[in-house]
Design a protein around this motif. Structure first.
Motif: not given
Length: 184
Positions: A124-138, A163-177
């Motif tokens: 879970f990757g959050f910006d400086a204001g703790l808004g979610l910007q990334y929920r993807g894979r390593l 650098e910008t305060g925003t995450g990428p629009q295209e994200q590949t979900p993580s996978m795991g147990c």
């Protein structure tokens, strides 16, 4: 069984928490947040998906911290059913592997539920204001580490957040147990 979390819900606010760490201290989200963003990872000791990429997680955490990203890992698995994930074993792993971030124990599983954590690893990757910007894979790794030189998806996404305060629009979900939930 392999599980993938849902896609990023941009702007979703990070739930606060206060949890015990393997370092003997209690840590809160407020204390751990970075000036440019915060990475909250759900991992555990026994998951083959985590173990396959643990060196890369540690590398990326160190690199992200230099960019102003606060980093924390949380283990929420049922340690009664999975003794490798006990707090004592978490302490051993954090010390042996020289974790550069706090490794916290969510024994009640309340924090994992608040985040909607689905698997280990779950990022879970959050910006400086703790808004979610990334929920993807390593990266493109699965139960085995992807080849050296593979694109560092998590690192690149969080660098963009720093650098910008925003995450990428295209994200590949993580996978795991799947998270090992306690039986009610």
């Amino acid at each position: 069984m392999a599980v993938s979390p849902p896609v990023c819900d941009f702007g979703w606010p990070a739930p606060g928490f206060t949890l015990p760490g393997t370092d003997g201290r209690t840590h809160s989200l407020e204390e751990l947040r970075g000036s440019k963003g915060t990475l909250v990872m759900f991992i555990c000791n026994h998951c083959p998906y985590v173990l396959a990429v643990l060196d890369r997680i540690l590398r990326d955490a160190r690199d992200l911290q230099t960019l102003g990203i606060g980093v924390v890992a949380i283990s929420a698995n049922d340690a009664a059913a999975y003794p490798a994930d006990s707090f004592e074993n978490m302490q051993k792993m954090a010390q042996e592997r020289d974790f550069p971030f706090p490794y916290l124990h969510d024994e009640s599983q309340e924090v994992a539920r608040a985040y909607g954590a689905a698997c280990t690893p779950d990022f879970f990757g959050f910006d400086a204001g703790l808004g979610l910007q990334y929920r993807g894979r390593l990266d493109a790794s699965r139960k085995e580490a992807a080849p050296e030189g593979t694109r560092r998806d998590l690192f690149e996404a969080m660098k963009q957040v720093a650098e910008t305060g925003t995450g990428p629009q295209e994200q590949t979900p993580s996978m795991g147990c799947s998270i090992k939930w306690k039986v009610a």
